[in-house]
Write a protein that holds these residues in place. Structure first.
Motif, PDB file in Angstrom:
ATOM      1  N   ILE A 126       3.877   1.489  25.571  1.00 24.00           N
ATOM      2  CA  ILE A 126       3.207   2.107  26.528  1.00 24.00           C
ATOM      3  C   ILE A 126       3.869   1.358  27.576  1.00 24.00           C
ATOM      4  N   ALA A 127       3.710  -0.229  27.587  1.00 26.77           N
ATOM      5  CA  ALA A 127       4.352  -1.100  28.367  1.00 26.77           C
ATOM      6  C   ALA A 127       5.446  -0.557  28.605  1.00 26.77           C
ATOM      7  N   ARG A 128       6.883   0.102  27.240  1.00 23.41           N
ATOM      8  CA  ARG A 128       7.958   0.402  27.790  1.00 23.41           C
ATOM      9  C   ARG A 128       8.025   1.550  29.156  1.00 23.41           C
ATOM     10  N   TYR A 129       7.260   2.067  28.336  1.00 23.02           N
ATOM     11  CA  TYR A 129       7.019   3.320  29.327  1.00 23.02           C
ATOM     12  C   TYR A 129       7.561   2.829  30.956  1.00 23.02           C
ATOM     13  N   TRP A 130       6.022   2.057  31.008  1.00 21.88           N
ATOM     14  CA  TRP A 130       5.424   2.198  31.975  1.00 21.88           C
ATOM     15  C   TRP A 130       6.457   1.095  33.466  1.00 21.88           C
ATOM     16  N   TRP A 131       7.115   0.520  32.650  1.00 17.03           N
ATOM     17  CA  TRP A 131       8.335  -0.213  33.336  1.00 17.03           C
ATOM     18  C   TRP A 131       9.634   0.602  33.264  1.00 17.03           C
ATOM     19  N   SER A 132       9.948   1.580  32.619  1.00 19.40           N
ATOM     20  CA  SER A 132      10.850   2.106  32.874  1.00 19.40           C
ATOM     21  C   SER A 132      11.202   3.158  34.155  1.00 19.40           C
ATOM     22  N   GLN A 133      12.038   3.836  33.934  1.00 18.46           N
ATOM     23  CA  GLN A 133      12.393   4.759  35.306  1.00 18.46           C
ATOM     24  C   GLN A 133      13.178   5.437  34.937  1.00 18.46           C
ATOM     25  N   GLN A 134      13.110   6.536  35.569  1.00 21.85           N
ATOM     26  CA  GLN A 134      14.052   7.549  35.009  1.00 21.85           C
ATOM     27  C   GLN A 134      16.188   6.992  34.833  1.00 21.85           C
ATOM     28  N   ASP A 135      16.497   6.487  35.729  1.00 25.55           N
ATOM     29  CA  ASP A 135      17.549   6.378  35.159  1.00 25.55           C
ATOM     30  C   ASP A 135      17.775   5.212  34.319  1.00 25.55           C
ATOM     31  N   LYS A 136      16.959   4.228  33.806  1.00 26.97           N
ATOM     32  CA  LYS A 136      17.193   3.379  33.108  1.00 26.97           C
ATOM     33  C   LYS A 136      15.354   2.951  32.042  1.00 26.97           C
ATOM     34  N   ASP A 137      15.728   3.207  30.934  1.00 24.47           N
ATOM     35  CA  ASP A 137      14.488   2.806  29.895  1.00 24.47           C
ATOM     36  C   ASP A 137      14.243   1.454  30.294  1.00 24.47           C
ATOM     37  N   ASN A 138      14.989   0.530  29.684  1.00 21.09           N
ATOM     38  CA  ASN A 138      14.384  -0.694  29.783  1.00 21.09           C
ATOM     39  C   ASN A 138      14.253  -1.809  30.328  1.00 21.09           C
ATOM     40  N   LYS A 139      14.008  -1.683  31.506  1.00 24.23           N
ATOM     41  CA  LYS A 139      13.428  -1.969  32.990  1.00 24.23           C
ATOM     42  C   LYS A 139      12.585  -3.423  32.299  1.00 24.23           C
ATOM     43  N   VAL A 140      12.808  -4.596  32.905  1.00 26.76           N
ATOM     44  CA  VAL A 140      11.977  -5.783  33.091  1.00 26.76           C
ATOM     45  C   VAL A 140      10.757  -5.640  33.336  1.00 26.76           C
ATOM     46  N   HIS A 141       8.833  -6.578  32.499  1.00 23.45           N
ATOM     47  CA  HIS A 141       8.478  -6.201  32.220  1.00 23.45           C
ATOM     48  C   HIS A 141       7.994  -7.755  33.177  1.00 23.45           C
ATOM     49  N   TRP A 142       7.765  -6.985  34.866  1.00 26.24           N
ATOM     50  CA  TRP A 142       7.606  -8.817  35.630  1.00 26.24           C
ATOM     51  C   TRP A 142       6.300  -8.885  34.968  1.00 26.24           C
ATOM     52  N   VAL A 143       5.807  -8.071  34.456  1.00 24.74           N
ATOM     53  CA  VAL A 143       3.921  -9.129  34.063  1.00 24.74           C
ATOM     54  C   VAL A 143       3.523  -8.530  32.833  1.00 24.74           C
ATOM     55  N   SER A 144       2.735  -9.909  31.739  1.00 24.62           N
ATOM     56  CA  SER A 144       2.526  -9.140  30.635  1.00 24.62           C
ATOM     57  C   SER A 144       2.018  -7.867  30.540  1.00 24.62           C
ATOM     58  N   TRP A 145       1.897  -7.778  29.123  1.00 22.34           N
ATOM     59  CA  TRP A 145       0.556  -6.411  29.037  1.00 22.34           C
ATOM     60  C   TRP A 145      -1.031  -6.977  28.708  1.00 22.34           C
ATOM     61  N   GLN A 146      -1.260  -8.638  28.512  1.00 19.69           N
ATOM     62  CA  GLN A 146      -2.146  -9.099  28.989  1.00 19.69           C
ATOM     63  C   GLN A 146      -2.976  -8.809  29.931  1.00 19.69           C
ATOM     64  N   LYS A 147      -1.881  -9.082  30.765  1.00 22.05           N
ATOM     65  CA  LYS A 147      -2.557  -9.461  31.971  1.00 22.05           C
ATOM     66  C   LYS A 147      -2.852  -7.399  32.391  1.00 22.05           C
ATOM     67  N   LEU A 148      -2.405  -6.874  32.325  1.00 25.56           N
ATOM     68  CA  LEU A 148      -2.155  -5.124  33.044  1.00 25.56           C
ATOM     69  C   LEU A 148      -3.615  -5.202  31.493  1.00 25.56           C
TER      70      LEU A 148
END
Length: 307
Positions: free
Chosen positions: A153-175
């Motif tokens: 779910i975190a990968r989907y949250w940080w992804s964009q249409q042109d790039k699936d593996n986008k940087v996770h700027w905030v840890s999932w625990q904080k989200l």
């Protein structure tokens, strides 16, 4: 289990489970009952959509004769009833892989759409994190499996249409923190799983006459309550999950005193304080055992000298 209620059937809308002994006589009797139902109602059983599940103790000859008597050829081991697996093997990861597949299929469809952050948030909370809720209310999905779901779910949250593996700027625990504490209010899947199991244990404790409570009580805690029950030998996956929920429940549960006649001073948790809810003191000779002994019966107030 001896002493447990006998269950012959479970009905939900057009989905039914019929239970019987693996005897040819019972198979023929069940077939007769279904034929009577078909004649009276005009509805016919779809044998192509029906399956038989046998226990491990059934021999090959018994299986063949029962299936022949019922007119059902398909033997199933991973059938579902009301969305839950009837049989779970040793590998939970394999058994619950269908949950991950369902979430993944949803997210693949969402990737093709242009969504704002607000739209993504609604889909994650309303769909992706809601898919495993029903299974989590009965089974413990394991910490590793919950982390895999959260990672997906975190990968989907940080992804964009042109790039699936986008940087996770905030840890999932904080989200997973509430919005009031700086997060986005996403669920911590493992904690939510434990919370649902704790609610299940609480329901068993408060409704001991319910069918599920009586079924679990007979083999696992026949002589006490679920609060004192132990895991025991060869526990089922449902009982393992229930014990996990019970252990979470016990961390915060405290007895309501009332008249104090059923509350043990030394064994029960009944004092509302942060350190320990039981008294810590050197025992005197012939100590009182029940909280009611610490109360003046005439006034209902504490016996201060004894306390």
């Amino acid at each position: 289990c001896p002493g447990a209620p006998s269950i012959s059937h479970l009905f939900f809308a057009d989905d039914s489970v019929l239970l019987m002994r693996a005897w040819i006589e019972e198979a023929l009797e069940l077939k007769r009952i279904l034929q009577v139902y078909e004649r009276c109602s005009g509805q016919c059983v779809n044998h192509e959509k029906s399956a038989v599940m046998f226990s491990k103790n059934s021999s090959g000859q018994t299986k063949g004769s029962v299936k022949c008597a019922l007119g059902i050829d398909r033997e199933a081991y991973n059938e579902k009833y009301m969305g839950l697996l009837v049989y779970i093997g040793r590998s939970k990861r394999k058994a619950f892989s269908y949950l991950k597949d369902r979430i993944w299929n949803h997210m693949q469809g969402w990737n093709e759409r242009t969504l704002s952050r607000q739209g993504k948030e609604i889909l994650v909370k309303g769909v992706a994190q809601a898919v495993p809720t029903f299974a989590m209310s009965v089974f413990y999905l394991t910490k590793t499996f919950c982390e895999e779901l959260s990672s997906m779910i975190a990968r989907y949250w940080w992804s964009q249409q042109d790039k699936d593996n986008k940087v996770h700027w905030v840890s999932w625990q904080k989200l997973t923190r509430s919005k009031g504490r700086g997060g986005l209010g996403f669920r911590d899947i493992e904690l939510f799983n434990l919370a649902l199991l704790a609610r299940h244990a609480w329901r068993i404790f408060h409704e001991p006459s319910s069918l599920s409570a009586r079924i679990l009580k007979a083999p696992y805690f026949p002589d006490n309550t679920i609060l004192e029950a132990e895991l025991g030998p060869r526990p089922s996956q449902i009982w393992r999950a229930t014990i996990r929920g019970r252990d979470v429940l016990k961390q915060g549960i405290i007895r309501r005193i009332g008249n104090g006649e059923s509350t043990d001073i030394w064994a029960d948790e009944w004092i509302p304080k942060e350190t320990t809810p039981r008294p810590i003191t050197s025992l005197i000779a012939n100590p009182p055992l029940k909280v009611s002994e610490l109360v003046e019966p005439a006034t209902g107030s504490w016996n201060v000298d004894l306390v």
